[in-house]
Write an enzyme that holds these catalytic residues in place. Structure first.
Site, mmCIF file in Angstrom:
data_model
loop_
_atom_site.group_PDB
_atom_site.id
_atom_site.type_symbol
_atom_site.label_atom_id
_atom_site.label_comp_id
_atom_site.label_asym_id
_atom_site.label_seq_id
_atom_site.Cartn_x
_atom_site.Cartn_y
_atom_site.Cartn_z
ATOM 1 N N ARG A 86 44.143 -52.425 57.457
ATOM 2 C CA ARG A 86 44.019 -53.661 57.367
ATOM 3 C C ARG A 86 44.005 -53.693 55.642
ATOM 4 O O ARG A 86 44.516 -54.742 55.311
ATOM 5 C CB ARG A 86 42.672 -53.904 57.579
ATOM 6 C CG ARG A 86 42.430 -54.211 59.210
ATOM 7 C CD ARG A 86 41.076 -54.067 59.832
ATOM 8 N NE ARG A 86 40.188 -55.186 59.207
ATOM 9 C CZ ARG A 86 38.683 -54.872 59.205
ATOM 10 N NH1 ARG A 86 38.192 -53.714 59.678
ATOM 11 N NH2 ARG A 86 38.003 -55.840 58.753
ATOM 12 N N LYS B 163 33.191 -61.533 52.626
ATOM 13 C CA LYS B 163 33.580 -62.900 52.745
ATOM 14 C C LYS B 163 32.706 -63.670 53.761
ATOM 15 O O LYS B 163 32.450 -65.015 53.497
ATOM 16 C CB LYS B 163 35.077 -63.133 53.292
ATOM 17 C CG LYS B 163 36.132 -62.924 52.205
ATOM 18 C CD LYS B 163 37.462 -63.522 52.739
ATOM 19 C CE LYS B 163 38.006 -62.784 54.062
ATOM 20 N NZ LYS B 163 38.131 -61.398 53.903
ATOM 21 N N ARG C 198 46.495 -65.963 55.962
ATOM 22 C CA ARG C 198 46.441 -64.685 55.659
ATOM 23 C C ARG C 198 47.837 -64.240 55.219
ATOM 24 O O ARG C 198 48.247 -62.867 54.974
ATOM 25 C CB ARG C 198 46.211 -63.732 57.013
ATOM 26 C CG ARG C 198 45.243 -62.644 56.528
ATOM 27 C CD ARG C 198 44.294 -62.572 57.822
ATOM 28 N NE ARG C 198 43.415 -61.244 57.929
ATOM 29 C CZ ARG C 198 42.369 -61.519 57.932
ATOM 30 N NH1 ARG C 198 41.833 -62.762 57.974
ATOM 31 N NH2 ARG C 198 41.524 -60.572 58.105
ATOM 32 N N ARG D 104 29.498 -51.459 58.040
ATOM 33 C CA ARG D 104 29.504 -52.426 59.039
ATOM 34 C C ARG D 104 29.907 -51.811 60.465
ATOM 35 O O ARG D 104 29.341 -52.203 61.516
ATOM 36 C CB ARG D 104 30.774 -53.645 58.724
ATOM 37 C CG ARG D 104 30.193 -54.841 59.542
ATOM 38 C CD ARG D 104 31.238 -55.901 59.056
ATOM 39 N NE ARG D 104 32.692 -55.707 59.090
ATOM 40 C CZ ARG D 104 33.463 -56.451 58.712
ATOM 41 N NH1 ARG D 104 33.200 -57.533 57.947
ATOM 42 N NH2 ARG D 104 34.775 -56.405 58.843
ATOM 43 N N ARG E 178 32.129 -53.180 65.452
ATOM 44 C CA ARG E 178 33.235 -53.797 65.448
ATOM 45 C C ARG E 178 34.367 -52.665 65.515
ATOM 46 O O ARG E 178 34.760 -51.721 64.591
ATOM 47 C CB ARG E 178 33.407 -54.415 64.052
ATOM 48 C CG ARG E 178 33.337 -56.054 64.150
ATOM 49 C CD ARG E 178 33.576 -56.728 62.960
ATOM 50 N NE ARG E 178 35.134 -56.779 62.539
ATOM 51 C CZ ARG E 178 35.559 -57.661 61.728
ATOM 52 N NH1 ARG E 178 34.708 -58.572 60.905
ATOM 53 N NH2 ARG E 178 36.723 -57.666 61.378
HETATM 54 P P1 AMP Z 1 38.425 -60.883 59.873
HETATM 55 O O1 AMP Z 1 37.401 -61.139 60.745
HETATM 56 O O2 AMP Z 1 38.929 -62.228 58.857
HETATM 57 O O3 AMP Z 1 38.409 -59.572 59.130
HETATM 58 O O4 AMP Z 1 39.617 -60.889 61.103
HETATM 59 C C1 AMP Z 1 39.747 -59.769 61.936
HETATM 60 C C2 AMP Z 1 40.922 -59.560 62.235
HETATM 61 O O5 AMP Z 1 41.535 -60.791 63.233
HETATM 62 C C3 AMP Z 1 42.074 -59.236 61.407
HETATM 63 O O6 AMP Z 1 42.443 -57.970 61.169
HETATM 64 C C4 AMP Z 1 43.406 -59.566 62.048
HETATM 65 O O7 AMP Z 1 43.917 -58.773 63.241
HETATM 66 C C5 AMP Z 1 42.971 -61.043 62.979
HETATM 67 N N1 AMP Z 1 43.055 -62.112 62.137
HETATM 68 C C6 AMP Z 1 42.099 -62.822 61.449
HETATM 69 N N2 AMP Z 1 42.599 -64.069 60.723
HETATM 70 C C7 AMP Z 1 43.952 -64.037 61.123
HETATM 71 C C8 AMP Z 1 44.968 -64.872 60.506
HETATM 72 N N3 AMP Z 1 44.927 -65.800 59.684
HETATM 73 N N4 AMP Z 1 46.229 -64.371 60.986
HETATM 74 C C9 AMP Z 1 46.384 -63.480 61.942
HETATM 75 N N5 AMP Z 1 45.505 -62.619 62.151
HETATM 76 C C10 AMP Z 1 44.253 -62.704 61.768
#
Ligand code: AMP
Length: 188
Positions: free
Chosen positions: A144, A15, A90, A127, A133
Site C-alpha cells: 500500500r 486520515k 487516489r 491497527r 483489518r
Molecule cells: P483506505 O480505507 O482508504 O485505507 O482504503 C483501503 C483500500 O481500499 C485501499 O488499499 C484500496 O485497495 C481500496 N480503495 C480505497 N479508496 C480507493 C480509491 N479511491 N481507488 C481505488 N481503491 C481504493
C-alpha cells in the site's frame, strides 16, 4: 457555507480519525471510499467481493468501479452542504474523474496530512491487531505504501498547481492534529 474538501495522506496518517473530527466541526459528512468498500465486503455484495480481491493485496480497486460507487454516494441528500472525501482521489485519473463528477461544483480545498514513514508502519500494524483489518499485515502495508508513493503522491502536485493544497503536520497527539486541521480549514 458549502465545503467540498478532500483529506489526503499516506495510509496510517490518521486520515480516517481526523476526517471524522474535522467533518463534525464543519457539519458535513465524511465519505471514505475505503469504508464504503468495507461496508460492501461486510454485506457480502458483488461489489464487496470484487473489491476484496484488490484490497487484500494492497492494490487499488479499478477506477470505474470506485467512481460509480462514489457517484451514488454523492447523490445522497446529506452531501448538499458539502462533504469531506477520505481516500479519493487516489491517482491522477481519479482527479479528473472527480472534476467530471462535480461539474460546476468545484472543490474548495485539499488538506494533506504529513507523517513520517516509520510512524506509519507502526500505526498500521497496531491497527491490524486492534481492528482485524485484513490489509494491515506487514506485506500488504508495504504494497500500500508503494502504491501510495507511485500512484497517489502525484495527486498532491496536481492540487498544489491549482492552489488548493494545504499541508498539515500529522505527527503528535490526536487532539493537537485536529486543532491544526481546523485552523487550516478555517484559514482557507
Ligand atoms: P483506505 O480505507 O482508504 O485505507 O482504503 C483501503 C483500500 O481500499 C485501499 O488499499 C484500496 O485497495 C481500496 N480503495 C480505497 N479508496 C480507493 C480509491 N479511491 N481507488 C481505488 N481503491 C481504493
Amino acid at each position: 457555507m458549502t465545503s467540498r474538501l478532500v483529506i489526503f495522506g499516506p495510509p496510517g496518517a490518521g486520515k480516517g480519525t481526523q476526517a471524522e473530527r474535522l467533518a463534525a466541526h464543519l457539519s458535513i459528512p465524511t465519505i471514505s471510499t475505503g469504508e464504503l468498500f468495507r461496508g460492501h465486503m461486510r454485506e457480502g455484495t458483488e461489489l464487496g467481493h470484487l473489491a476484496a480481491s484488490y484490497i487484500s493485496r494492497g492494490e487499488l480497486v479499478p477506477d470505474s468501479v470506485t467512481v460509480d460507487m462514489l457517484k451514488d454516494r454523492l447523490q445522497d441528500p446529506d452531501t448538499s452542504r458539502g462533504f469531506l472525501l477520505d481516500g479519493f482521489p487516489r491517482n491522477t485519473a481519479q482527479v479528473e474523474l472527480l472534476d467530471e463528477l462535480l461539474g460546476d461544483k468545484r472543490l474548495d480545498g485539499v488538506i494533506e496530512l504529513a507523517v513520517d514513514e516509520e510512524a506509519i508502519v507502526e500505526r498500521l500494524l497496531k491497527r491490524g491487531e486492534l481492528e482485524g483489518r485484513s490489509d494491515d499485515t506487514e506485506d500488504v502495508i508495504r504494497e500500500r505504501l508503494r502504491v501510495y508513493s507511485e500512484q497517489t503522491a502525484p495527486v498532491a502536485a496536481l492540487y498544489k498547481e491549482r492552489g488548493l493544497l494545504t499541508t498539515v503536520d500529522g505527527m503528535g497527539e490526536i487532539d493537537e492534529v485536529t486543532q491544526r486541521l481546523i485552523a487550516a480549514v478555517d484559514a482557507q
